[in-house]
Design an enzyme around this catalytic site. Structure first.
Site, PDB file in Angstrom:
ATOM      1  N   ASP A   1     -18.275  69.883  21.188  1.00 50.27           N
ATOM      2  CA  ASP A   1     -19.666  70.157  21.588  1.00 50.27           C
ATOM      3  C   ASP A   1     -20.416  70.710  20.385  1.00 50.27           C
ATOM      4  OD1 ASP A   1     -22.016  70.597  22.855  1.00 50.27           O
ATOM      5  OD2 ASP A   1     -21.341  72.319  24.032  1.00 50.27           O
TER       6      ASP A   1
ATOM      7  N   HIS B   1     -25.684  65.695  20.049  1.00 51.07           N
ATOM      8  CA  HIS B   1     -26.205  65.072  18.836  1.00 51.07           C
ATOM      9  C   HIS B   1     -27.470  64.333  19.269  1.00 51.07           C
ATOM     10  CE1 HIS B   1     -25.975  63.138  14.859  1.00 51.07           C
ATOM     11  NE2 HIS B   1     -26.448  62.073  15.474  1.00 51.07           N
TER      12      HIS B   1
ATOM     13  N   ASP C   1     -30.641  59.162  17.937  1.00 50.32           N
ATOM     14  CA  ASP C   1     -31.530  58.679  16.864  1.00 50.32           C
ATOM     15  C   ASP C   1     -32.800  58.124  17.509  1.00 50.32           C
ATOM     16  OD1 ASP C   1     -29.947  56.426  17.873  1.00 50.32           O
ATOM     17  OD2 ASP C   1     -31.015  55.237  16.390  1.00 50.32           O
TER      18      ASP C   1
END
Ligand code: 9MR
Ligand code: ZN
Length: 545
Positions: free
Chosen positions: A519, A473, A162
């Site tokens: 993954d 991610h 993020d």
């Protein structure tokens, strides 16, 4: 049957173990094959038993006696003819190197990763290659407590997948890199970053990018704001496309103590490169300490209503204060800091942990690696004993584990690879304290686990090894047009409990902990990246690089 190796390889003088997963019987021949001349050395299998961490029956091949540098793989020929059609009788491992410098490139990439995490500046093609992007998060700051609209607070590294910037993990990540420099300055790489060539080691150039931002996170009264993020996580867009309002959330005592500690640490390191910067850092450390002297109770941080970014909630600030007192005592020699440090060190606070939430081990690094006349012997021994005791437990765990992983089962949490590296660092500290190389050897087993010698045969660092994970991610990775993620990213790693939908769907209940990794870009609880996972990994890799 599968043969798992460290996909980068092994250093010539070190222990070299491959793991064979399978039930057997193994009536064929295992050989180590030298790829350059195809010579083979037969290896004998050391039978193991079933292993709870992996759910595997895990055996070992020990080829520590092979020390000649080169490229190798391990193969197995079954001597029995197939009993059913399609049954395989030949198996081989990934290729790997035996080389003194086998971990050096990985170490470099682990440190270089921080450049890609920079916020508030354009990453130009000159330095970022295909991963270039425009300046991000340059808008004004809204202060939560009074709705004041403040100038932009640019700089620092994005925390993780993020785009938030959080003080406690940011301070811890910078500290890992600063200790890396202090302990292994001769190994720290020259990078290609905008500041390169300015006479300052590049790892310090990179850290300064974070430190300058951390200084902005200090309020005039010395306290530190806990985080600077939008209200909720951005969608999967490039950072410059995330234009929601940046909000400066309230202070916490954890953030204040971490900022004081890392500023004090940095002040002592940068002094010989830039006295003015060192003075700013020292002033910040002292004023944060003054604030905490005056506020002895925990100042907690919880996400206020309507805020859904990371909380980095921590209900105990004693370890952060302990670290602060250690670093502040080294900075200013103030008797009160030593007294407070001694008091906290006498309690049962964890004294070896090096993660974002528990930083007692950072106090340990500060005390144990200080010039010998800095701290009283008694205090030195409190930390030394804690590291030795923990390292002995880890050695025992590693020797029992099918994959030689020196980490307790409880380590398989969100971000387990941080715990893997934290345990490795504890072992390295014990090796330093005792001069016993067996501890360092156990630490290296955790490095091998990270680099593919695990049940999933997956390297948890992008770009390193034949089967490195590829779908972190990580918002830029998911939204740029580049196929591969940038190299040197550490995956969070398997988590016995998964929290995201893709992992919940793909990993059946009851799966062995070491196999609970996916993954997949959506798997934030097993496959995100984070600065403090990279930084602790860099610290450990520096030793082996
Ligand atoms: O690393 C953090 C992990 O220890 C926590 O269990 C998890 C849930 O609170 O949060 C992790 O940190 C995330 C943070 O909250 C937001 N940015 C991404 C971080 C890595 O997943
Ligand atoms: Zn940004």
């Amino acid at each position: 049957m599968k043969i798992h190796v460290d996909q980068l390889g092994y250093r010539p003088e070190d222990a070299k173990v491959a793991i064979v997963e399978g039930i057997g019987p193994f009536e064929g021949t295992f050989s180590l094959v030298n790829e350059s001349d195809s010579t083979k050395v037969e290896l004998s299998l050391i039978l193991g038993s079933s292993d709870f961490y992996s759910g595997d029956v895990a055996h070992r091949l020990d080829f520590s006696h092979i020390k000649t540098p080169g490229s190798y793989f391990i193969e197995y020929y079954d001597c029995n003819p197939p009993t059913e059609p399609g049954q395989e009788t030949y198996f081989r491992s990934d290729s790997f190197e035996i080389s003194e410098t086998v971990f050096r490139k990985a170490f470099e990439d682990l440190v270089h990763m921080f450049y890609f995490m920079r916020c508030g500046c354009a990453l130009t093609a000159k330095y970022a290659g295909v991963y270039h992007h425009a300046a991000c998060h340059t808008g004004k700051t809204l202060r939560y407590t009074d709705n004041a609209l403040l100038p932009p607070m640019t700089g620092g590294w994005h925390d993780a997948g993020d785009y938030g910037r959080y003080t406690t993990p940011g301070a811890v990540a910078a500290a890992h890199l600063l200790y890396t420099f202090e302990l292994f300055s001769d190994k720290c790489p020259t990078l290609v970053i905008p500041e390169s060539g300015n006479g300052v080691p590049d790892i310090l150039n990179e850290c300064r990018y974070e430190l300058e931002w951390l200084l902005k996170m200090q309020a005039p009264d010395g306290s530190a704001y806990h985080k600077l993020t939008t209200e909720r996580f951005a969608g999967f867009v490039m950072p410059e496309e995330d234009t929601d309002q940046m909000i400066l959330y309230p202070i916490s005592s954890m953030a204040t103590a971490d900022l004081a500690a890392v500023a004090a640490l940095a002040s002592r390191i940068y002094r010989r490169y830039d006295a003015a910067f060192a003075a700013r850092l020292s002033a910040a450390a002292l004023s944060a300490r003054e604030f905490l002297y005056a506020h002895p109770d925990l100042i907690d941080f919880r996400n206020p209503p309507g805020n859904y970014t990371g909380g980095y909630w921590d209900k105990d600030d004693r370890d952060e204060r302990m670290w602060m007192y250690a670093e502040l005592y080294r900075l200013s020699g103030n008797a009160r800091d030593l007294a407070e440090l001694t008091k906290l060190a006498g309690t049962d606070i964890n004294k070896t942990a090096l993660g974002w939430g528990q930083v007692g081990g950072l106090a340990g690094l500060s005390v144990l690696f200080a010039p010998s006349d800095t701290f009283p012997d008694e205090l030195f021994h409190i930390f030394a004993d804690a590291f030795r005791k923990r390292a002995d437990e880890l050695m025992e765990i590693g020797s029992q584990n099918g994959y030689r992983l020196a980490m307790p089962l409880e380590g398989f949490v969100w971000g387990s690879n941080m715990v893997v590296m934290d345990c490795a660092m504890t072992l390295l500290v014990a090796s330093f304290l005792t001069g016993n190389p067996a501890y360092a050897s156990a630490a290296e087993e955790n490095v091998h686990y990270l680099l593919g010698r695990n049940p999933l045969n997956r390297s948890y660092i992008t770009g390193q090894g034949a089967h490195a994970f590829r779908n972190p991610h990580n918002r830029p990775t998911a939204s740029d047009d580049v196929e591969d993620p940038f190299p040197g990213l550490v995956s969070g790693g398997p988590s016995a409990r998964v929290y995201d939908e893709p992992a919940k769907a793909a990993i059946p209940e009851g799966t062995a902990p070491m196999r609970c990794h996916l993954d997949d870009v959506g798997s934030f609880s097993t496959n995100e990246i984070a600065i403090y996972w990279n930084s602790i990994t860099a610290l450990v890799f520096a030793y082996f690089a």
